[in-house]
Design a protein around this motif. Structure first.
Motif, mmCIF file in Angstrom:
data_model
loop_
_atom_site.group_PDB
_atom_site.id
_atom_site.type_symbol
_atom_site.label_atom_id
_atom_site.label_comp_id
_atom_site.label_asym_id
_atom_site.label_seq_id
_atom_site.Cartn_x
_atom_site.Cartn_y
_atom_site.Cartn_z
ATOM 1 N N PRO A 7 0.677 -0.981 -0.052
ATOM 2 C CA PRO A 7 0.040 -0.102 -0.147
ATOM 3 C C PRO A 7 0.885 1.359 0.073
ATOM 4 O O PRO A 7 0.447 2.196 -0.498
ATOM 5 N N MET A 8 2.097 1.172 0.452
ATOM 6 C CA MET A 8 2.770 2.288 0.698
ATOM 7 C C MET A 8 3.550 2.781 -0.768
ATOM 8 O O MET A 8 3.938 3.723 -1.116
ATOM 9 N N VAL A 9 3.842 1.558 -1.595
ATOM 10 C CA VAL A 9 4.222 1.811 -2.694
ATOM 11 C C VAL A 9 3.113 2.699 -3.792
ATOM 12 O O VAL A 9 3.606 3.606 -4.026
ATOM 13 N N TYR A 10 1.901 2.516 -3.448
ATOM 14 C CA TYR A 10 0.940 3.105 -4.182
ATOM 15 C C TYR A 10 0.656 4.691 -3.557
ATOM 16 O O TYR A 10 0.051 5.467 -4.040
ATOM 17 N N GLY A 11 1.069 4.653 -2.229
ATOM 18 C CA GLY A 11 1.117 5.820 -1.517
ATOM 19 C C GLY A 11 2.334 6.763 -1.919
ATOM 20 O O GLY A 11 2.557 7.905 -1.260
ATOM 21 N N GLY A 12 3.177 6.215 -2.584
ATOM 22 C CA GLY A 12 4.448 7.026 -3.154
ATOM 23 C C GLY A 12 5.415 7.258 -1.876
ATOM 24 O O GLY A 12 6.097 8.467 -1.592
ATOM 25 N N ILE A 13 5.633 6.408 -0.887
ATOM 26 C CA ILE A 13 6.489 6.362 0.277
ATOM 27 C C ILE A 13 7.703 6.073 -0.253
ATOM 28 O O ILE A 13 7.762 5.035 -0.911
ATOM 29 N N PRO A 14 8.828 6.669 0.204
ATOM 30 C CA PRO A 14 10.114 6.205 -0.118
ATOM 31 C C PRO A 14 10.549 4.750 0.519
ATOM 32 O O PRO A 14 10.053 4.363 1.601
ATOM 33 N N THR A 15 11.499 3.951 -0.226
ATOM 34 C CA THR A 15 11.644 2.793 0.070
ATOM 35 C C THR A 15 12.064 2.519 1.321
ATOM 36 O O THR A 15 11.545 1.693 2.186
ATOM 37 N N ALA A 16 13.100 3.361 1.974
ATOM 38 C CA ALA A 16 13.816 3.119 3.307
ATOM 39 C C ALA A 16 12.480 3.045 4.284
ATOM 40 O O ALA A 16 12.340 2.231 5.247
ATOM 41 N N GLU A 17 11.658 4.092 4.121
ATOM 42 C CA GLU A 17 10.477 4.452 5.084
ATOM 43 C C GLU A 17 9.635 3.224 4.946
ATOM 44 O O GLU A 17 9.197 2.547 5.961
ATOM 45 N N ARG A 18 9.350 2.744 3.852
ATOM 46 C CA ARG A 18 8.313 1.706 3.790
ATOM 47 C C ARG A 18 8.883 0.366 4.298
ATOM 48 O O ARG A 18 8.113 -0.127 5.107
ATOM 49 N N ARG A 19 10.024 -0.044 4.088
ATOM 50 C CA ARG A 19 10.762 -1.092 4.615
ATOM 51 C C ARG A 19 10.389 -0.888 6.383
ATOM 52 O O ARG A 19 10.203 -1.991 7.067
ATOM 53 N N GLN A 20 10.992 -0.053 7.049
ATOM 54 C CA GLN A 20 10.738 0.540 8.197
ATOM 55 C C GLN A 20 9.431 0.166 8.702
ATOM 56 O O GLN A 20 9.283 -0.618 9.798
ATOM 57 N N ARG A 21 8.494 0.663 8.057
ATOM 58 C CA ARG A 21 7.155 0.757 8.711
ATOM 59 C C ARG A 21 6.500 -0.499 8.636
ATOM 60 O O ARG A 21 5.586 -1.230 9.466
#
Lengths: 238, 413
Positions: A110-124
């Motif tokens: 969902p964060m990919v479609y939300g345009g969230i950067p990779t590092a933050e995505r992995r962390q979250r």
């Protein structure tokens, strides 16, 4: 408490003339922020349609639907997609995890479609998996997880964008009693953390664990404030 | 709330993940494009190699040569099959005697022949010609001598063998002085040509040369009342500058000799290196185009294969698409995801096909006399075209995916 979901005279009609089907008819319903509510009713009672409207997957034929004080009936597909992405988390009976992705990647989707950067995505995503007790299963593919674990990955995916609403469609329908309890415990925790939870369920035992039951029959709300204490194993037969 | 937009790198990564998850299917899907691209590149390479080969052969004739060929230029160029045989030896002799800008004139007439030497025999072209042949065509003898003026006058039964024919018939023995039979007429071998290679479709190495007068009286066995017929006449101009003069003078002389008053009635025409090159170029270009067109069909079929698999894939992944939409993918996100998958398949197929095509060209160079090569422009074009094929044939499945209703998609099990 302010209202998160307000259905005003909502109708959903399929077809026309003789073949007209009223899936929902003049439904008025309000669910507050922080509520923990189950939607029940026999098959064909309109609870799934109500769920789709509430989840911004479908638009009503008539009426107004205010979600987070926004009249959703007026919005286009892409704006609805954005609302689903940011404000609603979905949990399905069949989990709907992508088999080729790891647990972490599924949760991050969902964060990919939300345009969230990779590092933050992995962390979250890792945090969300931690929250559902799968902090040690990040790299597993869905096929390497049990049904309960898969549903927990799906829940992590639903909460990873910090939604206002967690919408679950028969979340325990494919699970055994033990894992059902685990999953319900997670819902309970999430609700206590402030997320509004709405789930469609057939199981009185599951509905009993929520704070409020909305009962549907023939496309209408029969009882919008049934207390879970009043529900027994015989209720479903009605 | 603004519409969300996934960035391109993410789409790319996702597509690669999906495609590598089903390697066999992805490679089979690519196969069509691989074969299509490989065949386009190798066919165009082959065509280009053929063109270069023919050009080189024409250029090896030297810049001063003229070919006088029977028939009308118009009917010849219109593809007429009527080949008149109205050039005679006397025409060649007249050109040699009367056209001052011409140095040497050779007449050639080819008939099929069965050659026997003892118990060995061979089928070979019997070329009747005159002594000037050697200098006009820039050939040399390896052993012995060529046809002499005396042979011509006496219609001597002498033969000069092409290099490989001599080897085939005589092996270790010395051919000079031996007797052989051409169509049951006995000839004496007086010379062997040096290796010449194949030249404009005629393999002189595998032919036998005899005086054209002897050929007319002993092999063909009849002489027309107008003289000894020849297949064509070749002549060398004094130098490159006098080529046009020679052409003009020969034309006038032959018209006079053949009683032609209007140019459109010409029963002969003259070709020089340039006109031969132009003709060859037209033919080889058409051939290359045809090869490329045939190969393009396989590229097209490959594209359709991609569309087919992508359509199946959309069906199979309905739930995935529904889920992606439920968690916030816009129509455009889904469209781009499927388009990228199709483009990756076709572009990767295109690159692999190109490598195979270049390899195929290398192989063709070994198997054919053509120096085939892959031109950069063809490679760039083929990869570009196959990428566009993916885009083109990917649109329909991708639109289908993007338009799916998430509710219906999620429910389908």
């Amino acid at each position: 408490m302010s209202s998160l979901i307000t259905l005003q005279n909502i109708s959903k009609v399929y077809g026309s003339g003789n073949t007209e089907v009223k899936a929902l008819w003049d439904v008025n319903l309000s669910i507050n922020k922080g509520d923990y509510c189950s939607i029940m009713g026999p098959s064909g009672s309109g609870k799934s349609t109500a769920m789709n409207v509430i989840g911004c997957l479908d638009r009503p034929t008539h009426g107004h639907y205010f979600f987070d004080d926004q009249d959703v009936a007026l919005l286009n597909d892409d704006t609805l997609a954005a609302i689903r992405n940011r404000k609603i988390g979905f949990v399905f009976q069949q989990f709907h995890l992508l088999p080729q992705l790891s647990a972490l990647d599924n949760v991050a989707l969902p964060m990919v479609y939300g345009g969230i950067p990779t590092a933050e995505r992995r962390q979250r995503a890792a945090n969300a998996l931690q929250q559902v007790g799968l902090g040690n299963r990040l790299t597993n593919k869905p096929s390497q997880l049990s049904g309960g674990q898969q549903q927990r990955v799906a829940i992590a995916r639903a909460i990873v964008n910090r939604p206002l609403l967690l919408l679950a469609d028969e979340p325990t329908g494919a699970l055994d009693t033990t894992t059902t309890e685990e999953v319900m415990k997670i819902f309970d925790e999430l609700n206590r953390g402030g997320i509004t939870v709405v789930m469609v369920t057939h199981e009185p035992a599951v509905a009993k664990l929520t704070k409020r039951i909305v009962w549907f029959r023939d496309g209408e709300v029969v009882n919008a404030h049934m207390s879970p204490d009043n529900i027994g194993y015989g209720t479903l037969v009605e | 709330m603004p519409t969300l937009q996934m960035d391109f790198r993410e789409s790319l990564k996702m597509a690669v993940k999906t495609l590598t998850a089903s390697k066999l299917r992805s490679s089979l899907t690519m196969l069509g494009i691989i074969i299509g691209n490989a065949s386009v590149i190798s066919m165009v390479g082959l065509g280009e190699g053929g063109r270069r080969y023919i050009s080189e052969q024409i250029q090896s004739l030297g810049p001063n040569i003229l070919f006088i060929v029977p028939g009308n230029r118009e009917t010849r160029e219109l593809g007429g099959l009527e080949i008149t045989r109205n050039l005679v030896l006397a025409d060649a002799e007249a050109i040699a005697e009367q056209v001052p800008s011409v140095v040497d004139v050779a007449a050639e007439n080819t008939t099929p022949g069965l050659i026997n030497f003892r118990n060995r025999n061979a089928n070979a072209s019997v070329i009747g010609t005159n002594p000037a042949f050697l200098s006009v065509r820039n050939f040399t003898t390896d052993q012995g001598r060529f046809i002499s003026e005396l042979d011509m006058q006496r219609t001597s039964a002498v033969a000069i063998l092409g290099n490989s024919l001599a080897e085939r018939l005589f092996e270790e023995q010395v051919p000079l002085g031996q007797s052989l039979r051409i169509n049951n007429v006995t000839f004496e071998v007086v010379g062997v040509l040096a290796v010449q290679g194949s030249n404009l479709g005629v393999n002189y190495d595998d032919a036998v040369m005899i005086p054209i007068t002897t050929q007319a009286s002993r092999i063909v066995g009849r002489t027309s009342p107008y003289g000894i017929q020849v297949g064509f006449i070749s002549a060398t101009a004094r130098d490159a500058e006098s080529l046009q003069t020679a052409e003009f003078q020969i034309t006038n002389l032959l018209r006079l000799r053949h009683g032609i008053t209007r140019p459109e009635e010409d029963d002969f025409f003259i070709q020089n290196q340039d006109t031969l090159l132009t003709i060859a170029d037209t033919i080889t270009s058409a051939l290359t185009l045809m090869l490329a067109a045939i190969a393009s069909i396989s590229l097209l079929v490959g594209g359709i294969g991609i569309m087919n698999i992508m359509l199946v894939s959309v069906r199979e992944r309905t739930q995935e698409i529904g889920l992606r939409k439920a968690i916030g993918a816009s129509q455009q996100d889904i469209l781009i995801q499927f388009l990228i998958e199709a483009i990756i398949l076709s572009a990767a197929g295109g690159i692999i096909g190109t490598l195979l095509g270049v390899g195929g060209i290398g192989l063709l160079s070994l198997l054919t006399p053509f120096e085939s090569s892959a031109s950069i422009s063809v490679i760039v074009m083929a990869v570009g075209v196959s990428g566009s094929i993916g885009l083109f044939f990917g649109v329909i499945p991708a639109r289908q995916a993007a338009k799916l209703d998430p509710i219906v998609a999620l429910r389908s099990i």
